[in-house]
Write a protein that holds these residues in place. Structure first.
Motif, mmCIF file in Angstrom:
data_model
loop_
_atom_site.group_PDB
_atom_site.id
_atom_site.type_symbol
_atom_site.label_atom_id
_atom_site.label_comp_id
_atom_site.label_asym_id
_atom_site.label_seq_id
_atom_site.Cartn_x
_atom_site.Cartn_y
_atom_site.Cartn_z
ATOM 1 N N ALA A 152 23.904 33.174 -9.992
ATOM 2 C CA ALA A 152 23.736 33.105 -8.538
ATOM 3 C C ALA A 152 23.292 34.438 -7.949
ATOM 4 C CB ALA A 152 25.046 32.667 -7.892
ATOM 5 N N PHE A 153 23.375 35.518 -8.744
ATOM 6 C CA PHE A 153 23.019 36.841 -8.231
ATOM 7 C C PHE A 153 21.929 37.496 -9.086
ATOM 8 C CE2 PHE A 153 27.584 35.965 -7.625
ATOM 9 C CZ PHE A 153 27.571 35.774 -6.233
ATOM 10 N N SER A 154 21.176 36.672 -9.785
ATOM 11 C CA SER A 154 20.141 37.200 -10.686
ATOM 12 C C SER A 154 18.955 37.738 -9.891
ATOM 13 C CB SER A 154 19.670 36.102 -11.646
ATOM 14 O OG SER A 154 18.900 35.153 -10.932
ATOM 15 N N THR A 155 17.988 38.318 -10.616
ATOM 16 C CA THR A 155 16.788 38.880 -9.968
ATOM 17 C C THR A 155 15.895 37.779 -9.411
ATOM 18 O OG1 THR A 155 15.758 38.961 -12.170
ATOM 19 C CG2 THR A 155 16.765 40.992 -11.364
ATOM 20 N N ARG A 156 16.127 36.529 -9.803
ATOM 21 C CA ARG A 156 15.348 35.434 -9.213
ATOM 22 C C ARG A 156 15.803 35.178 -7.769
ATOM 23 N NH1 ARG A 156 15.122 30.928 -14.125
ATOM 24 N NH2 ARG A 156 13.896 32.212 -15.588
ATOM 25 N N VAL A 157 17.091 35.371 -7.540
ATOM 26 C CA VAL A 157 17.632 35.181 -6.192
ATOM 27 C C VAL A 157 17.189 36.338 -5.293
ATOM 28 C CG1 VAL A 157 19.743 35.001 -4.827
ATOM 29 C CG2 VAL A 157 19.598 33.902 -7.083
ATOM 30 N N LEU A 158 17.357 37.564 -5.797
ATOM 31 C CA LEU A 158 16.902 38.755 -5.074
ATOM 32 C C LEU A 158 16.357 39.742 -6.099
ATOM 33 C CD1 LEU A 158 16.769 40.222 -2.275
ATOM 34 C CD2 LEU A 158 18.904 41.348 -2.936
ATOM 35 N N PRO A 159 15.051 40.046 -6.045
ATOM 36 C CA PRO A 159 14.464 40.982 -7.032
ATOM 37 C C PRO A 159 15.178 42.330 -6.996
ATOM 38 C CG PRO A 159 12.761 39.918 -5.718
ATOM 39 C CD PRO A 159 14.064 39.567 -5.069
ATOM 40 N N ALA A 160 14.993 43.078 -8.084
ATOM 41 C CA ALA A 160 15.555 44.433 -8.149
ATOM 42 C C ALA A 160 15.083 45.222 -6.935
ATOM 43 C CB ALA A 160 15.120 45.119 -9.448
ATOM 44 N N GLN A 161 16.012 45.887 -6.249
ATOM 45 C CA GLN A 161 15.689 46.529 -4.977
ATOM 46 C C GLN A 161 15.241 47.984 -5.115
ATOM 47 O OE1 GLN A 161 15.910 44.848 -1.629
ATOM 48 N NE2 GLN A 161 15.396 43.499 -3.335
ATOM 49 N N ALA A 162 15.487 48.615 -6.249
ATOM 50 C CA ALA A 162 15.066 50.009 -6.441
ATOM 51 C C ALA A 162 13.656 50.034 -7.011
ATOM 52 C CB ALA A 162 16.023 50.731 -7.379
#
Length: 910
Positions: free
Chosen positions: A783-793
């Protein structure tokens, strides 16, 4: 021997004794001497002359070793002063003598006069007059000579001289010491200060018996650093001299025997002392070498306090003139021309740790072995797994360190080569493989002897030779001294620490491993590598130091001529210019540090991509030099335009692969690049991390609230379902959760697994890295993978500046940036793209000041000049700032414009 003259006299009178002349070689006692003649083609004849009519005391004698019950005999009173009186008066002087009596045993008695005739000083009378000898008992004064002796004795008695003085004369008896209990302590106690001595006996040219004063130690002294021919004792007790042994002995005897000298005690060997004998007329050690009577010996030359190079120079003098023992000497490089003995060449390759391949001015290649050193090797028979193929570079302790030392210091540099000897080819035996002919030389760079530098770091050892083996380094003594220092300091091979182990994975041809490794290399962008081998112009073997692995690498975007191949039952010839392409690539990149970008891999597990050497793309260079053609697969690459431009230029020259090129009559459409202006579209970002190479990671401010919400939900989820400690087995490239030092969980990616206790992770939303135990890692919930939100750095680098290569200068720049912008909001504008990461300008959010320009103004970085027109305005501003920093001598410019000096320091001091 000595010349003789017949004294004149009346024919009817008694026969007048023949007057004979000679030079005093030795004084045996107060009443006996040995005289010699003049040398003619060898050592001269000798004879012992005993003084008539007088008697002096007997000197001390040591008990014979064959008679265990016998005791040492001490001096008789006044015996030693009598001997000393004669020694100081006669040694080395010309005397004349007459023989008055000869016993059946052959002992000769007579009169001795100082000088060339009998008008000189009568030695017997002088002794008696000084009270150092007496007339023989029962001798009647019935001739003038005996009358004068009687008068001299009476005068000595009246004056109470010598033995006629009051007392027993016990003070004239020496306390002779024939042995030393602790020779090492005895030598050390003198601290290499000169000791007064008398040379009592010369065994051969380089070994003497000396009486040390004032304590009367009788010791054997071997001359440090040399050895003369000796006398070999046969089974029947006779001695057979080696060639020039007698001449060398006479050379030393005629200069030192019974002379007053000084001896520097330098070391000890068994009961014998090693030393240097100093005489007012010179140093006998160096004289023996210079005259060809001796050779240098390695085992004792190191203790010679006056410098081994002086001894080698004296020996070289005799060798060059073929004097005496060197009469048949042939120099190791006698058959070489001067230009082949000494030359300057460029280093192209390092072979293991004791040989290099150099390119001569003629363009030819030559393998040079470093003289007199041995590279690291495996000790013992069972240290290597027999089922595992030996890779010497990685499996032999310190071989890799030695090779890397040479590679970093020499590759691509010009060196001075002085050939010391040519070692001939040797056939194979049961234990030793065959060796081809080897050229062994001393190689120097910047005045530093490479072999000596290797040995001093404990990365090689010095070969020991037979004493008569002249095939050795011209700086052999320096090598031995360097090895002694390395042993003393516990360097490298001589260290007591655990030997370094290099676990290098060879992925070449292993498709399965290559597939697993590919994503990591693709994400890494540009990776550092060392070219270990060049198979052909476009196929290489690379060592990746960060990943400690070997890969086969194919150059992307080009079609290079194929080389010759050995197929089963068939030899396939190479395409034209394949060898030239291979040679070009070898000269340019072999054993150099390069950067590679991996794009893909082929079916055989070979990686395909771009290789950069000093900022240049190797694929483009091969095309530029007409050694490759552009392949259609390059169309989707960012280097396509550069490749096309290089190919077009090569076609026009009609060389090599384009030698038969005919220009197509079709009108070509040349794309015209539109000039574009610099776009300045700054967006707000939050700087989270600064790396050591001055790259930085930022978060987009616009998506910041999404990250905060995700992190909050993820931590609540983890609190409800905490990961079981130790249940997660990390694998490289996987996303996971990691517990940071603040006790909170963050999203991360596994970069390297050294062991369960050492896992390298990268925090994908903040850009920082950490090494953690696997117990502080867990599975990233879907539920918290990079598909949900890409790496932010996101990683960026500063545009228009050059990061300092010097580590200290780079640290200063990084520290400045950390102070100014880490964990602050800034404005970011992408200026241009690069293979590694986008290059940007960064502004402070409040003042709108350019961060990169600020670094230039402070003299912390230099300007990277770019030629694109849209950047000229900003580049000019940066260059003006750089000139201001230079004028003010800030930081990098504190010593002026250092860029004019490109001299590389070698990094080794004696």
């Amino acid at each position: 021997m000595a010349s003789s003259v017949q004294s004149g006299g009346s024919s009817g009178g008694p026969a007048v004794p023949t007057v004979q002349r000679g030079i005093v070689k030795m004084v045996l006692s107060g009443c006996a001497i040995i005289v010699r003649g003049q040398p003619r083609g060898g050592p001269p004849p000798e004879r012992q002359i005993n003084l008539s009519n007088i008697r002096a005391g007997n000197l001390a004698r040591r008990a014979a070793a064959a008679q265990p019950d016998a005791k040492d005999t001490p001096d008789e009173p006044w015996a030693f002063p009598a001997r000393e009186f004669l020694r100081k008066k006669l040694i080395g002087k010309e005397v004349c003598f007459t023989i008055e009596n000869k016993t059946p045993q052959g002992r000769e008695y007579g009169m001795i006069y100082l000088g060339k005739d009998t008008n000189g000083e009568n030695i017997a009378e002088s002794l008696v007059a000084e009270g150092l000898a007496t007339r023989r008992e029962g001798m009647r004064a019935n001739n003038p000579e005996q009358n004068r002796l009687s008068e001299c004795e009476e005068q000595a008695k009246a004056a109470k001289k010598g033995m006629w003085s009051e007392g027993s004369g016990s003070h004239t008896i020496r306390d002779l010491k024939y042995t030393i209990e602790n020779p090492r302590h005895f030598v050390d106690s003198h601290h290499q200060k000169p000791v007064n001595a008398i040379i009592e006996h010369v065994r051969d040219g380089s070994v003497v018996r000396a009486l040390l004063l004032p304590d009367h130690y009788l010791v054997t002294v071997m001359l440090s650093g040399i050895k003369c021919p000796t006398f070999r004792r046969e089974a029947d007790g006779t001695e057979t001299p080696e060639p020039f042994a007698a001449e060398a002995k006479f050379f030393t005897e005629s200069r030192l025997l019974q002379r007053d000298v000084q001896i520097i005690l330098e070391s000890c060997h068994n009961q014998n002392i090693l030393g240097t004998i100093l005489h007012p007329n010179g140093n006998i050690t160096e004289l023996l070498l210079k005259e060809g009577f001796a050779r240098c010996v390695d085992w004792s030359i190191a203790v010679y306090t006056r410098g081994a190079e002086k001894l080698r120079a004296a020996e070289r003098f005799a060798k060059e003139r073929r004097l005496r023992i060197w009469r048949d000497y042939v120099p190791p490089t006698a058959n070489l021309d001067q230009k082949d003995k000494q030359f300057v060449a460029k280093v192209m390759q390092v072979l293991n740790a004791d040989a290099i391949v150099v390119k001569l001015n003629s363009g030819d290649y030559k393998t040079i072995h470093l003289s007199s050193i041995r590279p690291p090797r495996l000790e013992g028979e069972n240290t290597q797994d027999k089922n595992k193929k030996l890779r010497p570079l990685y499996d032999i302790p310190y071989m890799f360190e030695a090779r890397e030392f040479l590679r970093k210091k020499l590759i691509g540099k010009k060196v001075n080569v002085t050939v010391d000897y040519i070692r001939p080819a040797s056939p194979a035996t049961e234990t030793v493989p065959a060796f081809s002919e080897r050229t062994c030389a001393t190689v120097t760079i910047g005045g530093i002897n490479i072999a000596e530098a290797l040995v001093s770091k404990g990365l090689a050892t010095v070969i020991r030779y037979r004493q008569d083996d002249d095939q050795r380094s011209s700086h052999y003594d320096e090598l031995l001294a360097a090895e002694a220092r390395a042993i003393k300091n516990g360097k490298g091979l001589h260290s007591k620490k655990e030997v370094p182990i290099h676990r290098v994975a060879d992925i070449s041809g292993d498709t399965q491993k290559a597939k697993q490794f590919l994503p990591f290399l693709q994400r890494a962008g540009r990776s550092e590598a060392v070219v270990e081998y060049v198979f052909s112009g476009s196929r290489l073997k690379l060592y990746l130091p960060k990943e400690t692995c070997l890969i086969t690498f194919l150059l992307a975007g080009i079609e290079c001529p194929r080389g010759a191949r050995n197929l089963p039952g068939l030899v396939q010839e190479g395409e034209p210019f394949s060898e030239e392409a291979t040679l070009f690539t070898k000269e340019l990149v072999l054993q150099r540090e390069v950067e590679v970008e991996v794009e893909s891999m082929d079916k055989a597990g070979n990686f395909i991509g771009w290789l950069h050497i000093e900022g240049a793309n190797l694929s483009v260079l091969l095309v530029e030099h007409a050694l490759s053609k552009v392949h259609f697969t390059a169309e989707r690459s960012s280097y396509y335009k550069s490749l096309l431009s290089a190919e077009e230029a090569a076609k026009q020259k009609k060389e090599k692969v384009w030698a038969h090129y005919e220009e197509q009559p079709v009108e070509e459409v040349v794309p015209v690049l539109e000039e574009k202006e610099r776009s300045a579209s700054y967006k707000p970002v939050f700087v989270t991390e600064i790396t050591d190479d001055l790259h930085f990671y930022v978060q987009d401010v616009e998506t910041g609230t999404q990250l905060e919400k995700l992190m909050e939900n993820m931590r609540n989820d983890i609190a409800s379902h905490p990961p079981v400690e130790g249940s997660y087995a990390p694998r490289r490239g996987e996303f996971c959760i990691a517990k940071f030092v603040d006790g909170e969980w963050y999203r991360a990616r596994v970069e390297k697994v050294e062991s369960p206790a050492k896992v390298h992770v990268f925090y994908i939303d903040y850009g920082n890295r950490e090494v953690l135990p696997s117990s502080r890692l867990g599975v990233l919930p879907p539920a918290f993978s990079t598909r949900v939100l890409p790496a932010q750095a996101t990683e960026y680098a500063f545009a228009f500046i050059q990061v300092p290569q010097d580590e200290d200068a780079r640290t200063d720049a990084v520290d400045s940036v950390v102070r100014d912008i880490q964990n602050t909001q800034c404005l970011l504008n992408v200026e241009h793209l690069s293979a590694g990461c986008p290059h940007v300008t960064l502004q402070f959010a409040d003042s709108k000041g350019d961060v990169g320009l600020g670094l230039v103004k402070e003299g912390l970085v230099m300007v990277e000049v770019r030629k694109e027109k849209q950047f000229q305005k900003v580049i000019t501003e940066y260059l003006n700032a750089q000139e201001s920093a230079k004028s003010a001598r800030l930081n990098l410019w504190r010593y002026g414009d250092f860029r004019a000096d490109d001299a590389d320091e070698f990094g080794y001091s004696r």
